[in-house]
Design an enzyme around this catalytic site. Structure first.
Site, PDB file in Angstrom:
ATOM      1  N   GLU A  91     -37.424 -30.057 -29.288  1.00  0.00           N
ATOM      2  CA  GLU A  91     -38.631 -30.755 -28.836  1.00  0.00           C
ATOM      3  C   GLU A  91     -38.958 -30.355 -27.402  1.00  0.00           C
ATOM      4  O   GLU A  91     -38.052 -30.136 -26.597  1.00  0.00           O
ATOM      5  CB  GLU A  91     -38.370 -32.265 -28.867  1.00  0.00           C
ATOM      6  CG  GLU A  91     -39.082 -33.021 -29.965  1.00  0.00           C
ATOM      7  CD  GLU A  91     -40.564 -33.228 -29.720  1.00  0.00           C
ATOM      8  OE1 GLU A  91     -41.248 -32.282 -29.288  1.00  0.00           O
ATOM      9  OE2 GLU A  91     -41.032 -34.345 -29.972  1.00  0.00           O
ATOM     10  N   ASP A  92     -40.213 -30.315 -27.076  1.00  0.00           N
ATOM     11  CA  ASP A  92     -40.607 -30.025 -25.698  1.00  0.00           C
ATOM     12  C   ASP A  92     -40.286 -31.200 -24.782  1.00  0.00           C
ATOM     13  O   ASP A  92     -39.685 -31.037 -23.723  1.00  0.00           O
ATOM     14  CB  ASP A  92     -42.102 -29.647 -25.606  1.00  0.00           C
ATOM     15  CG  ASP A  92     -43.041 -30.651 -26.289  1.00  0.00           C
ATOM     16  OD1 ASP A  92     -42.581 -31.689 -26.835  1.00  0.00           O
ATOM     17  OD2 ASP A  92     -44.260 -30.411 -26.272  1.00  0.00           O
ATOM     18  N   ASP A  95     -40.647 -38.698 -25.010  1.00  0.00           N
ATOM     19  CA  ASP A  95     -41.455 -39.651 -24.249  1.00  0.00           C
ATOM     20  C   ASP A  95     -41.139 -41.053 -24.771  1.00  0.00           C
ATOM     21  O   ASP A  95     -40.081 -41.593 -24.459  1.00  0.00           O
ATOM     22  CB  ASP A  95     -42.925 -39.233 -24.405  1.00  0.00           C
ATOM     23  CG  ASP A  95     -43.893 -40.009 -23.523  1.00  0.00           C
ATOM     24  OD1 ASP A  95     -43.510 -40.406 -22.424  1.00  0.00           O
ATOM     25  OD2 ASP A  95     -45.047 -40.218 -23.949  1.00  0.00           O
ATOM     26  N   PHE A 144     -47.756 -36.929 -16.317  1.00  0.00           N
ATOM     27  CA  PHE A 144     -48.175 -36.098 -17.439  1.00  0.00           C
ATOM     28  C   PHE A 144     -48.048 -34.638 -17.033  1.00  0.00           C
ATOM     29  O   PHE A 144     -48.649 -34.194 -16.072  1.00  0.00           O
ATOM     30  CB  PHE A 144     -49.609 -36.422 -17.871  1.00  0.00           C
ATOM     31  CG  PHE A 144     -49.901 -35.905 -19.254  1.00  0.00           C
ATOM     32  CD1 PHE A 144     -49.599 -36.674 -20.369  1.00  0.00           C
ATOM     33  CD2 PHE A 144     -50.435 -34.636 -19.436  1.00  0.00           C
ATOM     34  CE1 PHE A 144     -49.822 -36.186 -21.652  1.00  0.00           C
ATOM     35  CE2 PHE A 144     -50.664 -34.146 -20.725  1.00  0.00           C
ATOM     36  CZ  PHE A 144     -50.364 -34.930 -21.828  1.00  0.00           C
ATOM     37  N   ARG A 157     -50.808 -24.531 -22.273  1.00  0.00           N
ATOM     38  CA  ARG A 157     -49.495 -24.257 -22.872  1.00  0.00           C
ATOM     39  C   ARG A 157     -48.897 -22.961 -22.334  1.00  0.00           C
ATOM     40  O   ARG A 157     -47.683 -22.797 -22.310  1.00  0.00           O
ATOM     41  CB  ARG A 157     -49.608 -24.116 -24.399  1.00  0.00           C
ATOM     42  CG  ARG A 157     -49.987 -25.394 -25.123  1.00  0.00           C
ATOM     43  CD  ARG A 157     -49.758 -25.192 -26.627  1.00  0.00           C
ATOM     44  NE  ARG A 157     -50.422 -26.205 -27.441  1.00  0.00           N
ATOM     45  CZ  ARG A 157     -49.915 -27.401 -27.721  1.00  0.00           C
ATOM     46  NH1 ARG A 157     -48.747 -27.758 -27.232  1.00  0.00           N
ATOM     47  NH2 ARG A 157     -50.580 -28.251 -28.494  1.00  0.00           N
TER      48      ARG A 157
END
Ligand code: IMP
Ligand code: MG
Length: 172
Positions: A91-92, A95, A144, A157
């Site tokens: 996963e990036d 959160d 963010f 990205r």
């Protein structure tokens, strides 16, 4: 800029080495969560010195912005069964944990031999679900971020470094 490409590369190399040691003599499947994890997966995979294959899932949880919608929907399932395999979900960013909880449940139902999570980033203060990653790159504050696979409305990205999105950048 929050994390430079050099810092990312060093951390990903360390993580690959740990994974290679932890699974020595075994084979692995890396399951990337599209699209944010693709760049991380590509770099991490090249630091793992084991027999390794890839698969991908896609989920939709966020709309086109910063706020999670609260529900996770599977948009693309894995191609093959994971029964008896050593699986690492890649996963990036972790959160709220909603996405990961959903995906862990999905993959557990395949009865893998082992199931671990590698997350490049972890925003611990945002967590609402009791999940954790086994391999974490960087714990970050509640900002963010974009770049190195992470997007805002599909943009940014391709930035090589991880950057905090400025307020106001949305409209540019
Ligand atoms: P969770 O389900 O709330 O844990 O959210 C995980 C997903 O939200 C990640 O896979 C990202 O796609 C997205 N996300 C969460 N925080 C950020 C961020 O700071 N930048 C970009 N995407 C994010
Ligand atoms: Mg996203």
């Amino acid at each position: 800029m929050l994390i430079t490409r050099e810092q990312i590369a060093a951390k990903v190399a360390q993580m690959g080495e740990r994974i290679s040691n932890d699974f020595a003599g075994e084979s692995l499947v890396l399951i990337g969560v599209l699209k944010g994890a693709t760049i991380f997966l590509a770099d991490l995979a090249r630091q793992i010195k084991l027999d390794t294959t890839f698969d991908f899932v896609a989920v939709s949880s966020y709309g086109n912005g910063r706020q999670p919608s609260g529900s996770v929907r599977l948009v693309k399932d894995i191609d093959r069964s994971m029964e008896g395999r050593n699986v690492i979900l890649v996963e990036d960013i972790l959160d709220t944990g909603l996405t990961l909880t959903f995906l862990m449940n999905l993959l557990q139902s395949h009865r893998p031999k082992s199931l671990k999570v590698a997350a490049l980033l972890d925003k611990i203060s945002r967590r609402t679900e009791p999940v954790h990653a086994d391999y974490v790159g960087f714990a970050i504050p509640d900002e963010f971020v974009v770049g190195y696979g992470l997007d805002f409305a599909e943009r940014y990205r391709n930035l090589p470094d991880i950057c905090v999105l400025e307020s106001g950048a949305e409209s540019r």
